[in-house]
Design an enzyme around this catalytic site. Structure first.
Site, PDB file in Angstrom:
ATOM      1  N   GLU A 305       0.852  -1.205   0.000  1.00 56.87           N
ATOM      2  CA  GLU A 305       0.000   0.000   0.000  1.00 56.87           C
ATOM      3  C   GLU A 305       0.881   1.246   0.000  1.00 56.87           C
ATOM      4  O   GLU A 305       0.699   2.177   0.790  1.00 56.87           O
ATOM      5  CB  GLU A 305      -0.923   0.002   1.220  1.00 56.87           C
ATOM      6  CG  GLU A 305      -1.815  -1.226   1.311  1.00 56.87           C
ATOM      7  CD  GLU A 305      -2.716  -1.222   2.516  1.00 56.87           C
ATOM      8  OE1 GLU A 305      -3.897  -1.575   2.394  1.00 56.87           O
ATOM      9  OE2 GLU A 305      -2.231  -0.847   3.612  1.00 56.87           O
ATOM     10  N   CYS A 400     -10.709   0.466   7.530  1.00 54.50           N
ATOM     11  CA  CYS A 400     -10.199   1.762   7.980  1.00 54.50           C
ATOM     12  C   CYS A 400     -10.770   2.922   7.186  1.00 54.50           C
ATOM     13  O   CYS A 400     -10.967   4.018   7.724  1.00 54.50           O
ATOM     14  CB  CYS A 400      -8.670   1.779   7.922  1.00 54.50           C
ATOM     15  SG  CYS A 400      -8.001   1.341   6.299  1.00 54.50           S
TER      16      CYS A 400
END
Length: 636
Positions: A305, A400
């Site tokens: 990521e 998230c």
């Protein structure tokens, strides 16, 4: 903190969706009430930690952070729309957090339930400090909005305990979190309590990062860990490859990096640390000039990521996590606090209107974790594109992004303005009203506009008594011919501008008004030549909004569409499309695949068909029929 009452058609629509749909939806998710989705178990984890239920911990090690972000979104929602029932629900959850807190102040359900003897043994991977940071942020927001201290006291108690655990003093752990977050939260806690220890603890975590010998190595050796994941990513994944003041490029996990950069900017301001300021400026330039998508998405690589390398900005495999663009908004605002320069507000605006809100359906019920700039649904089944989803998802195992987006949208008013004693800085344009103290008196500001669709903005300035102060207005970088009037008198923008802001200093009286005109022609945006994937392509932008083509409007195989350089555009506001958007139409050509018959390769000239393209705002794609999407269009 400037409290702003939003009265904006664009943002109020989003805030209403968050209040009416997203907050209740996410509350159901936290309580495992959503059908056909991965259970969260976050509330149940708290009940188990409080001794009020039996069972095992379930979920990610950072599951507590989802609770924190939900509470923070609730706080900001209550600021705009008081809701007694919602506040009572939040108070009950805060009571539960208090009951789950251990006697020494510790508050983390994963370790309390699953591994109580292993606290602080893996701060590199297990997010104890990250969860603490999000809980601190939520507690600060809830205190600022409601005035209630219980949650704040819970988190001060926890932070006081953390301060006894970490530091350079003998007997303390000389470590720092693998996932940054607590650093910026501690500055917020300092702001509302005035407790210098919280500021010092934030500074400690920033200063300690990347020092030799590496704490992550010492921690790993102590617990006998040979985790290949860490070695595969290296120190750069955690931005621990060198001390933060020496870092030149944005590297590693994008959200971790930008949360850290935000904290660095905070500390540079609070402690007058010029070395941190300069590091922030270097990192900002690298990220925004060489590693940022036109949508203000950041973090191009699915692996980790993470950031990749300069100018590596693939469209169809772009990771661009929603949280990363949200983090960029946080950092941009802090850079504005360091220096009033429109280059920071321009990026903040780009992220707000493009790379953040693209992460949520218009109805607030489905979400994107990943925000690519080109989608071919069939290709999403390939291993290298498995992270790219052609449609938004109802929830995630790692959830998230949805609550992060909810807290950002609910707090949008906090990004509009900033001030010093006798200057008000207008960073963003949206309908709102606020009262700010300038030169010792309250000044009422009313901003009226249909931005980002309309070019006009009006501000009404209403001091209690006539007084001299300055209004500094951002001139967006995308606007080439802005116009400005004060009480009907034309002001030459270039004469009064500095670093992208027009400074109007005068004696203001009640009823004075400012008019701004920001012409919004459709602009053909191009990439730096080093961005190889965009060679020969353009993206359409109008005002701050980036546009895209969708299959539902333009048919399949969008990559076969070419936009002639001579094409003109028609701009129309369609109140019935996608809850009201400006669309762009123009003449283009499409390669005719029928002319190829059964040939896979041929030397003949392409046969072209004249077509009309229709572009919609990127943030609103995938709210109708699923299909292809394309931001960067071939130009011929």
């Amino acid at each position: 903190m400037i409290k702003v009452q939003m009265k904006d058609r664009f943002w109020n629509k989003y805030m209403e969706v968050v209040r009416k749909e997203v907050i209740p939806y996410q509350w159901n998710a936290l309580n495992d009430r959503l059908p056909d989705t991965e259970p969260s178990h976050a509330i149940e984890n708290l009940k188990i930690a409080a001794g009020e239920a039996r069972g095992e911990f379930y979920g990610m090690v950072f599951q507590d952070s989802d609770v924190a972000k939900w509470l923070e979104a609730v706080a900001f929602s209550l600021e705009n729309h008081p809701d007694q029932a919602l506040e009572e629900t939040a108070d009950e959850l805060i009571d539960l957090l208090g009951r789950a807190q251990q006697e020494d102040g510790y508050l983390n359900t994963y370790y309390t339930i699953k591994a109580p003897e292993q606290r602080w043994t893996n701060v590199r991977d297990n997010h104890e400090l990250y969860c603490a940071g999000h809980l601190i942020e939520a507690a600060v927001a809830y205190y600022q909005v409601t005035g209630k201290r219980k949650f704040l006291d819970i988190m001060c108690n926890y932070t006081d305990y953390i301060d006894t655990v970490f530091g350079n003093e003998e007997g303390k752990i000389r470590g720092y979190p693998g996932h940054q977050e607590i650093e910026l939260a501690l500055v917020k806690l300092f702001d509302v309590t005035g407790n210098e220890r919280y500021l010092e603890l934030s500074k400690y975590f920033i200063d300690q990062r990347g020092q030799n010998p590496h704490y992550f190595d010492m921690e790993r050796e102590k617990r006998g860990d040979t985790n290949p994941f860490f070695y595969h990513h290296g120190y750069e994944y955690h931005q621990a490859h060198e001390p933060v003041r020496d870092q030149e490029k944005a590297v590693g996990h994008s959200v971790r990096a930008i949360y850290m950069y935000a904290a660095m900017a905070d500390l540079a301001l609070k402690t007058n640390d010029d070395s941190l300021r300069k590091a922030c400026e270097r990192l900002w330039d690298n990220l925004t000039k060489k590693q940022m998508y036109i949508t203000a998405g950041v973090g191009s690589s699915e692996f980790g990521e993470a950031f990749s390398f300069d100018y590596d900005l693939p469209n169809d495999t772009a990771y661009t996590e929603t949280c990363a663009s949200i983090a960029l908004v946080f950092w941009a605002k802090r850079m504005l606090d360091l220096e009033t320069n429109s280059k920071y507000a321009d990026v903040m605006e780009r992220a707000l209107y493009n790379g953040t809100i693209s992460g949520m359906d218009l109805d607030g019920k489905k979400f994107f974790y990943v925000n690519p700039l080109e989608v071919w649904p069939k290709a999403c089944t390939r291993h290298d594109k498995r992270h790219v989803k052609p449609v938004r998802q109802p929830w995630f195992t790692c959830a998230c992004c949805p609550p992060n987006l909810a807290r950002l949208i609910s707090s949008i008013g906090h990004y509009m303005y900033s001030k010093d004693d006798n200057q008000l800085f207008v960073h963003l344009y949206a309908g709102n009203q606020t009262d700010v103290e300038l030169n010792g008196q309250m000044v009422n500001i009313i901003q009226t506009t249909e931005y980002p669709w309309d070019e006009k903005v009006t501000l009404s300035i209403n001091p209690e008594t006539a007084d001299s102060f300055t209004i500094a207005l951002r001139i967006p970088g995308w606007c080439k011919q802005p116009e400005l009037w004060v009480n009907g008198e034309r002001i030459h923008v270039g004469i009064v501008s500095k670093d992208g802001y027009a400074y109007i200093q005068r004696t203001w009286e009640k009823g004075d008004h400012i008019e701004l005109l920001f012409p919004m022609p459709v602009r053909r945006m191009k990439s730096h030549p080093s961005v190889r994937v965009n060679a020969g392509k353009v993206a359409l932008q109008r005002g701050p909004v980036v546009y895209c083509l969708e299959e539902v409007d333009n048919g399949k195989n969008l990559s076969n569409i070419y936009l002639p350089k001579a094409s003109r555009f028609d701009v129309t506001f369609d109140k019935d499309l996608l809850e009201g958007v400006v669309t762009i139409k123009g003449d283009a050509v499409r390669i005719d695949p029928n002319a190829w018959e059964d040939n896979l390769y041929a030397s003949n000239d392409d046969e072209q068909i004249l077509v009309e393209i229709k572009a919609i705002p990127y943030y609103a794609w995938c709210n109708r029929s699923p299909g292809e999407m394309l931001v960067w269009i071939n130009e011929v």
